[in-house]
Scaffold this motif. Structure first.
Motif, PDB file in Angstrom:
ATOM      1  N   LYS A  23      60.265  51.475  98.482  1.00  0.00           N
ATOM      2  CA  LYS A  23      60.425  50.052  98.797  1.00  0.00           C
ATOM      3  C   LYS A  23      59.927  49.714 100.209  1.00  0.00           C
ATOM      4  CE  LYS A  23      65.336  50.586 100.052  1.00  0.00           C
ATOM      5  NZ  LYS A  23      65.095  52.000 100.432  1.00  0.00           N
ATOM      6  N   HIS A  24      59.851  50.740 101.050  1.00  0.00           N
ATOM      7  CA  HIS A  24      59.361  50.509 102.414  1.00  0.00           C
ATOM      8  C   HIS A  24      57.918  50.023 102.448  1.00  0.00           C
ATOM      9  CE1 HIS A  24      62.580  51.774 105.051  1.00  0.00           C
ATOM     10  NE2 HIS A  24      61.768  51.466 106.049  1.00  0.00           N
ATOM     11  N   ARG A  25      57.166  50.444 101.445  1.00  0.00           N
ATOM     12  CA  ARG A  25      55.749  50.074 101.410  1.00  0.00           C
ATOM     13  C   ARG A  25      55.561  48.554 101.457  1.00  0.00           C
ATOM     14  NH1 ARG A  25      51.570  53.117  98.676  1.00  0.00           N
ATOM     15  NH2 ARG A  25      49.825  51.797  98.101  1.00  0.00           N
ATOM     16  N   LEU A  89      63.520  58.363 117.819  1.00  0.00           N
ATOM     17  CA  LEU A  89      62.478  58.866 116.905  1.00  0.00           C
ATOM     18  C   LEU A  89      61.875  60.171 117.426  1.00  0.00           C
ATOM     19  CD1 LEU A  89      60.700  55.466 116.079  1.00  0.00           C
ATOM     20  CD2 LEU A  89      62.439  56.673 114.743  1.00  0.00           C
ATOM     21  N   VAL A  90      62.013  60.419 118.730  1.00  0.00           N
ATOM     22  CA  VAL A  90      61.483  61.662 119.295  1.00  0.00           C
ATOM     23  C   VAL A  90      62.611  62.557 119.819  1.00  0.00           C
ATOM     24  CG1 VAL A  90      59.180  60.765 119.814  1.00  0.00           C
ATOM     25  CG2 VAL A  90      60.989  60.494 121.516  1.00  0.00           C
ATOM     26  N   GLY A  91      63.826  62.230 119.415  1.00  0.00           N
ATOM     27  CA  GLY A  91      64.970  63.082 119.757  1.00  0.00           C
ATOM     28  C   GLY A  91      65.352  63.032 121.222  1.00  0.00           C
ATOM     29  N   ALA A  92      65.282  61.842 121.807  1.00  0.00           N
ATOM     30  CA  ALA A  92      65.651  61.701 123.223  1.00  0.00           C
ATOM     31  C   ALA A  92      66.831  60.747 123.341  1.00  0.00           C
ATOM     32  CB  ALA A  92      64.468  61.158 124.021  1.00  0.00           C
ATOM     33  N   ALA A  93      67.745  61.070 124.241  1.00  0.00           N
ATOM     34  CA  ALA A  93      68.819  60.120 124.530  1.00  0.00           C
ATOM     35  C   ALA A  93      68.221  58.950 125.300  1.00  0.00           C
ATOM     36  CB  ALA A  93      69.904  60.802 125.353  1.00  0.00           C
ATOM     37  N   LEU A 295      58.608  48.198 115.331  1.00  0.00           N
ATOM     38  CA  LEU A 295      59.611  49.270 115.251  1.00  0.00           C
ATOM     39  C   LEU A 295      60.780  48.912 114.337  1.00  0.00           C
ATOM     40  CD1 LEU A 295      59.536  50.446 118.984  1.00  0.00           C
ATOM     41  CD2 LEU A 295      58.772  51.768 116.987  1.00  0.00           C
ATOM     42  N   ASP A 296      60.887  47.651 113.943  1.00  0.00           N
ATOM     43  CA  ASP A 296      61.965  47.262 113.012  1.00  0.00           C
ATOM     44  C   ASP A 296      61.885  48.031 111.698  1.00  0.00           C
ATOM     45  OD1 ASP A 296      62.798  45.444 114.875  1.00  0.00           O
ATOM     46  OD2 ASP A 296      62.283  43.654 113.708  1.00  0.00           O
ATOM     47  N   VAL A 297      60.692  48.467 111.325  1.00  0.00           N
ATOM     48  CA  VAL A 297      60.590  49.173 110.031  1.00  0.00           C
ATOM     49  C   VAL A 297      61.364  50.496 110.052  1.00  0.00           C
ATOM     50  CG1 VAL A 297      58.327  48.148 109.466  1.00  0.00           C
ATOM     51  CG2 VAL A 297      58.437  50.427 110.527  1.00  0.00           C
ATOM     52  N   TRP A 298      61.760  50.942 111.254  1.00  0.00           N
ATOM     53  CA  TRP A 298      62.502  52.205 111.361  1.00  0.00           C
ATOM     54  C   TRP A 298      64.005  52.016 111.221  1.00  0.00           C
ATOM     55  CZ3 TRP A 298      60.222  56.791 111.137  1.00  0.00           C
ATOM     56  CH2 TRP A 298      58.834  56.811 111.330  1.00  0.00           C
ATOM     57  N   ASP A 299      64.450  50.762 111.137  1.00  0.00           N
ATOM     58  CA  ASP A 299      65.898  50.550 111.036  1.00  0.00           C
ATOM     59  C   ASP A 299      66.438  51.301 109.812  1.00  0.00           C
ATOM     60  OD1 ASP A 299      65.722  49.022 113.281  1.00  0.00           O
ATOM     61  OD2 ASP A 299      65.958  47.091 112.259  1.00  0.00           O
ATOM     62  N   GLY A 300      67.400  52.149 110.031  1.00  0.00           N
ATOM     63  CA  GLY A 300      68.029  52.874 108.923  1.00  0.00           C
ATOM     64  C   GLY A 300      67.215  54.041 108.383  1.00  0.00           C
ATOM     65  N   VAL A 301      66.106  54.362 109.031  1.00  0.00           N
ATOM     66  CA  VAL A 301      65.255  55.460 108.534  1.00  0.00           C
ATOM     67  C   VAL A 301      65.534  56.723 109.342  1.00  0.00           C
ATOM     68  CG1 VAL A 301      62.864  56.281 108.346  1.00  0.00           C
ATOM     69  CG2 VAL A 301      63.425  53.914 107.745  1.00  0.00           C
ATOM     70  N   GLY A 302      65.704  57.846 108.662  1.00  0.00           N
ATOM     71  CA  GLY A 302      65.908  59.126 109.346  1.00  0.00           C
ATOM     72  C   GLY A 302      64.593  59.895 109.410  1.00  0.00           C
ATOM     73  N   VAL A 303      64.253  60.407 110.590  1.00  0.00           N
ATOM     74  CA  VAL A 303      62.976  61.123 110.722  1.00  0.00           C
ATOM     75  C   VAL A 303      62.957  62.397 109.862  1.00  0.00           C
ATOM     76  CG1 VAL A 303      61.287  62.043 112.365  1.00  0.00           C
ATOM     77  CG2 VAL A 303      62.788  60.227 113.066  1.00  0.00           C
ATOM     78  N   GLU A 304      64.137  62.990 109.637  1.00  0.00           N
ATOM     79  CA  GLU A 304      64.193  64.182 108.763  1.00  0.00           C
ATOM     80  C   GLU A 304      63.740  63.829 107.344  1.00  0.00           C
ATOM     81  OE1 GLU A 304      64.918  67.208 109.618  1.00  0.00           O
ATOM     82  OE2 GLU A 304      65.860  66.988 111.594  1.00  0.00           O
ATOM     83  N   ASP A 305      64.141  62.642 106.885  1.00  0.00           N
ATOM     84  CA  ASP A 305      63.748  62.216 105.531  1.00  0.00           C
ATOM     85  C   ASP A 305      62.247  61.931 105.473  1.00  0.00           C
ATOM     86  OD1 ASP A 305      66.384  62.421 104.733  1.00  0.00           O
ATOM     87  OD2 ASP A 305      66.830  60.334 105.249  1.00  0.00           O
ATOM     88  N   PRO A 383      54.454  58.579 105.646  1.00  0.00           N
ATOM     89  CA  PRO A 383      55.434  58.553 104.561  1.00  0.00           C
ATOM     90  C   PRO A 383      56.051  57.178 104.292  1.00  0.00           C
ATOM     91  CG  PRO A 383      55.719  60.485 105.932  1.00  0.00           C
ATOM     92  CD  PRO A 383      54.738  59.609 106.653  1.00  0.00           C
ATOM     93  N   LEU A 384      56.082  56.309 105.297  1.00  0.00           N
ATOM     94  CA  LEU A 384      56.723  55.009 105.065  1.00  0.00           C
ATOM     95  C   LEU A 384      55.926  54.133 104.107  1.00  0.00           C
ATOM     96  CD1 LEU A 384      58.154  53.907 108.555  1.00  0.00           C
ATOM     97  CD2 LEU A 384      59.296  55.113 106.692  1.00  0.00           C
ATOM     98  N   TYR A 385      54.612  54.388 103.985  1.00  0.00           N
ATOM     99  CA  TYR A 385      53.867  53.505 103.075  1.00  0.00           C
ATOM    100  C   TYR A 385      52.858  54.213 102.160  1.00  0.00           C
ATOM    101  CZ  TYR A 385      50.517  53.372 107.059  1.00  0.00           C
ATOM    102  OH  TYR A 385      49.667  53.682 108.095  1.00  0.00           O
ATOM    103  N   VAL A 386      52.707  55.494 102.286  1.00  0.00           N
ATOM    104  CA  VAL A 386      51.786  56.195 101.370  1.00  0.00           C
ATOM    105  C   VAL A 386      52.606  56.823 100.240  1.00  0.00           C
ATOM    106  CG1 VAL A 386      50.173  58.130 101.137  1.00  0.00           C
ATOM    107  CG2 VAL A 386      50.065  56.655 103.159  1.00  0.00           C
ATOM    108  N   GLY A 387      52.105  56.695  99.028  1.00  0.00           N
ATOM    109  CA  GLY A 387      52.819  57.236  97.872  1.00  0.00           C
ATOM    110  C   GLY A 387      52.055  58.381  97.221  1.00  0.00           C
ATOM    111  N   PHE A 388      52.686  58.962  96.212  1.00  0.00           N
ATOM    112  CA  PHE A 388      52.096  60.114  95.526  1.00  0.00           C
ATOM    113  C   PHE A 388      50.909  59.710  94.653  1.00  0.00           C
ATOM    114  CE2 PHE A 388      56.262  61.320  96.906  1.00  0.00           C
ATOM    115  CZ  PHE A 388      56.089  62.621  97.356  1.00  0.00           C
ATOM    116  N   CYS A 389      50.949  58.486  94.091  1.00  0.00           N
ATOM    117  CA  CYS A 389      49.779  58.023  93.320  1.00  0.00           C
ATOM    118  C   CYS A 389      48.581  57.844  94.255  1.00  0.00           C
ATOM    119  CB  CYS A 389      50.087  56.727  92.575  1.00  0.00           C
ATOM    120  SG  CYS A 389      51.195  56.989  91.170  1.00  0.00           S
ATOM    121  N   ASP A 390      48.847  57.446  95.494  1.00  0.00           N
ATOM    122  CA  ASP A 390      47.756  57.345  96.480  1.00  0.00           C
ATOM    123  C   ASP A 390      47.115  58.722  96.690  1.00  0.00           C
ATOM    124  OD1 ASP A 390      48.313  54.640  97.063  1.00  0.00           O
ATOM    125  OD2 ASP A 390      49.813  55.204  98.559  1.00  0.00           O
TER     126      ASP A 390
END
Ligand SMILES: Cc1ncc(COP(=O)(O)O)c(C=O)c1O
Ligand SMILES: Nc1c(O)cccc1C(=O)C[C@H](N)C(=O)O
Length: 405
Positions: A23-25, A89-93, A295-305, A383-390
């Motif tokens: 849905k992020h796409r 996003l880069v693991g910094a306080a 940067l709003d597109v990162w709201d609620g997104v985990g970099v691990e995911d 990963p936020l907008y490229v899919g497997f069909c792509d």
């Protein structure tokens, strides 16, 4: 072939329907039907809401509030505020990242700053020999300024090259050409054991995979925001100075924005505390606020995911390339091992094929990657907008182009 093709297409569709980021796409301006966009490792796609936010910055903040916006619209504090949005996003306080200037300029601040923290007896600046060129060029100048010399070292040999003469090691987290991920925790620890400081260029990792700057005791880091952070063409870069170095950080570009009292406008320079010491002059507000909106597109997104999807996408693309591309036409120069891979796949054209012409044909057929001379095709997976069909379509079209059909 057609059996395999159908299998891969069915598999791609199943992976897309199970994809938590599917849905992020929709948050991005992408022309789905015509183009597969695999160049987010050079210029990230536009988040759809950014034009309206920028229209407000231009028409209201600039057009109506004019000079008052430095305070009332938060323009003056934007470099640190947006730095704090990038920090997780880069693991910094918070309080260690400042946004502004280009990556090249921040490489200069970081390398000179790090060299100035090292004893003069340490006369070498190690630079990974396969670095994106700007880092090497800037390191040369930083070395001249600080009485050091640059020693280019193949990334695999860096550990062995660190020693009592090393002041600073400047390393790319992910190589721009091959997509190889270097060992940031291990090399940072090795630099410290040798008594040196580590400066990391995160251009090709930030927003694509976890970095862990604080967790791994990185000293300085820089990165751009127009790739996986989608800040827009020429959006400002950032500088991370670990909190433990901030009080001693002696910036080689001590502009008035980095003064402790910029509006005192005194002839004497007194550096600001904290991340603001990395500022130089007036921030490029339009680009900076476009980045902030993006940067709003990162709201609620985990970099691990994001990393998990990135590896699944690049694995699947490699599997599709194996199936669709005639044997011997390309070789992946991106490591197969997950821990050594960034978020792109680079394929070297074999048999004397003209990689530039191959990429032009791919683009003409709606698969946008890029080409690095002399023979590398690069495919970036955001990963936020490229899919497997792509990924499946890109490999299939590549196979068709290389088969001459
Ligand atoms: C690793 C790396 N460093 C630096 C840069 C460029 O820096 P700048 O933002 O100064 O153009 C790039 C890409 O352009 C890059 O890939
Ligand atoms: N920064 C770029 C630009 O201004 C124009 C074209 C491309 C770029 C890039 O970012 C190149 C990129 N760093 C690379 O990995 O090759």
């Amino acid at each position: 072939m057609s059996e395999a093709l159908n299998d891969l297409q069915r598999h791609a569709a199943a992976l897309d329907s199970a994809d938590a980021f599917a849905k992020h796409r929709d948050l991005f301006a992408l022309d789905d039907a015509d183009t597969v966009y695999l160049d987010g490792n050079s210029l990230g796609a536009l988040p759809r809401h950014v034009p309206d936010r920028i229209a407000d910055v231009v028409t209201r903040q600039w057009g109506e509030l004019r000079i008052r916006s430095w305070d009332e619209s938060g323009w003056w504090t934007a470099p640190e505020r947006i730095g704090d949005r990038i920090a997780p996003l880069v693991g910094a306080a918070a309080g260690q990242v400042v946004v502004g200037d280009s990556t090249s300029v921040n490489v200069f601040k970081a390398v000179v700053g790090a060299a100035r923290l090292s004893p003069e007896s340490r006369d070498e600046i190690l630079v990974d020999a396969s670095t994106f060129p700007t880092d090497g060029y800037i390191a040369e100048s930083a070395a001249r300024m600080t009485g050091r010399r640059v020693v280019p070292v193949a990334p695999g040999d860096l550990r062995a090259a660190l020693g009592p003469r090393t002041a600073v090691a400047l390393v790319n987290h992910v190589d721009y050409r091959t997509g190889r991920r270097h060992d940031l925790p291990g090399l940072t620890a090795a630099a410290h054991e040798a008594g040196a400081l580590a400066v990391w260029d995160l251009c090709h990792s930030a927003g694509a995979l976890p970095v862990g700057l604080d967790a791994h005791d990185v000293d300085f880091a820089v990165g751009c925001t127009y790739k996986y952070l989608n800040g827009g063409p020429g959006s400002p870069a950032y500088l991370y100075v670990a909190e433990r170095h901030q009080a001693a950080f002696d910036s080689p570009l001590p502009g008035w924005n980095s003064h402790s009292d910029p509006f005192g406008m005194t002839p004497g320079y007194a550096p600001a505390d904290g991340a603001a010491r990395g500022r130089v002059g007036t921030p490029d507000i339009l680009s900076m606020l476009a980045l902030e909106a993006a940067l709003d597109v990162w709201d609620g997104v985990g970099v691990e995911d994001v990393r998990e999807k990135s590896l699944a996408l690049t694995d699947f693309f490699l599997e599709c390339v194996d199936t669709y591309v005639p044997a011997g036409r390309v070789t992946s120069v991106t490591p197969a091992a997950h821990e050594e891979r960034g978020s792109q796949v680079s394929l070297r054209c074999e048999d004397g094929a003209d990689a530039g012409a191959v990429m032009r044909e791919l683009i003409a057929r709606g698969v946008v990657g890029d080409f690095r001379r002399p023979d590398v095709l690069r495919f970036g997976f955001t990963p936020l907008y490229v899919g497997f069909c792509d990924a499946e379509r890109a490999a299939r079209v590549l196979g068709e182009v290389l088969a001459g059909s």
